[in-house]
Scaffold this active site. Structure first.
Site, short mmCIF file in Angstrom:
data_model
loop_
_atom_site.label_atom_id
_atom_site.label_comp_id
_atom_site.label_asym_id
_atom_site.label_seq_id
_atom_site.Cartn_x
_atom_site.Cartn_y
_atom_site.Cartn_z
N GLU A 133 0.83 -1.21 0.00
CA GLU A 133 0.00 0.00 0.00
C GLU A 133 0.86 1.26 0.00
O GLU A 133 0.53 2.25 -0.66
CB GLU A 133 -0.97 0.00 1.18
N HIS A 136 1.88 2.11 -3.49
CA HIS A 136 0.87 2.87 -4.24
C HIS A 136 0.97 4.37 -3.94
O HIS A 136 0.78 5.19 -4.84
CB HIS A 136 -0.54 2.40 -3.89
N CYS A 167 10.33 -6.05 -6.78
CA CYS A 167 11.15 -6.64 -7.83
C CYS A 167 12.09 -5.57 -8.40
O CYS A 167 11.96 -4.38 -8.09
CB CYS A 167 10.27 -7.23 -8.94
N CYS A 170 10.18 -2.70 -10.16
CA CYS A 170 9.47 -1.78 -9.27
C CYS A 170 10.45 -0.94 -8.44
O CYS A 170 10.21 0.24 -8.18
CB CYS A 170 8.51 -2.54 -8.35
#
Ligand SMILES: [Zn+2]
Ligand SMILES: [Zn+2]
Length: 180
Positions: A133, A136, A167, A170
């Site tokens: 979260e 995001h 990863c 990201c």
């Protein structure tokens, strides 16, 4: 710019879990993290018909508070929802200042059965959802790598398949988002 992530316990008193969360967030992101003062859930977030709490209302309250802090992570043990979904494990502004995780559905085996799981598995799930979260809030979207913390989770099975780590892709995107 502040680099502080503050954890906001929302009627949540599991100190061991809060401490583990602060440590994991500081490991996963190039930010500092502390457990801040507790708050009540906003009364208007309770949907009496559903018997659940509206996650967006809770995020709005968080985002309007503690303006000197970079990111806020609310932690609650009540059942949360958004109108389009039956339930959610967490919710975040995309991007924005506030994220929220609920432990309500993280302590059980995947249905059917719903047997309780042991504490280390439970804590691991909460850590993964918190990293997810917060991701995001920095503008990271869902990832197709099922082991990445940014993989979508509709079921605890999906959470169990992923890690608290981002990863390579990201992590690279995150650097860009944090240092525009
Ligand atoms: Zn997500
Ligand atoms: Zn990823």
């Amino acid at each position: 710019m502040s680099t502080l992530v503050e954890i906001v316990p929302l009627g949540f008193e599991d100190q061991g879990l809060l401490t583990a969360l602060a440590a994991e967030i500081a490991r996963s992101y190039p930010l500092t993290c502390r457990v801040g003062a507790a708050e009540r859930l906003p009364a208007e977030s309770l949907d009496e018909k559903r018997g659940q709490y509206h996650a967006t209302r809770i995020l709005e309250q968080l985002a309007a508070s503690r303006l000197d802090v970079f990111r806020l992570l609310g932690v609650t043990d009540v059942d949360i929802f958004t109108p389009i979904l039956r339930y959610i494990f967490g919710e975040a502004m995309f991007p924005g200042r506030a994220a929220l995780v609920s432990t309500y559905r993280l302590g059980m085996e995947p249905s059917p059965g719903n047997a309780p799981v042991d504490r280390s598995l439970f804590i691991g799930r909460v850590l993964k959802e918190a990293v997810h979260e917060l991701g995001h809030t920095f503008g990271l979207s869902h990832c197709r790598d099922p082991s990445c913390a940014m993989a979508a989770s509709l079921d605890v099975k999906h959470i169990d398949a992923k890690s608290t780590r981002l990863c390579y892709y990201c992590a690279f995107l995150l650097q860009d988002k944090l240092n525009p």
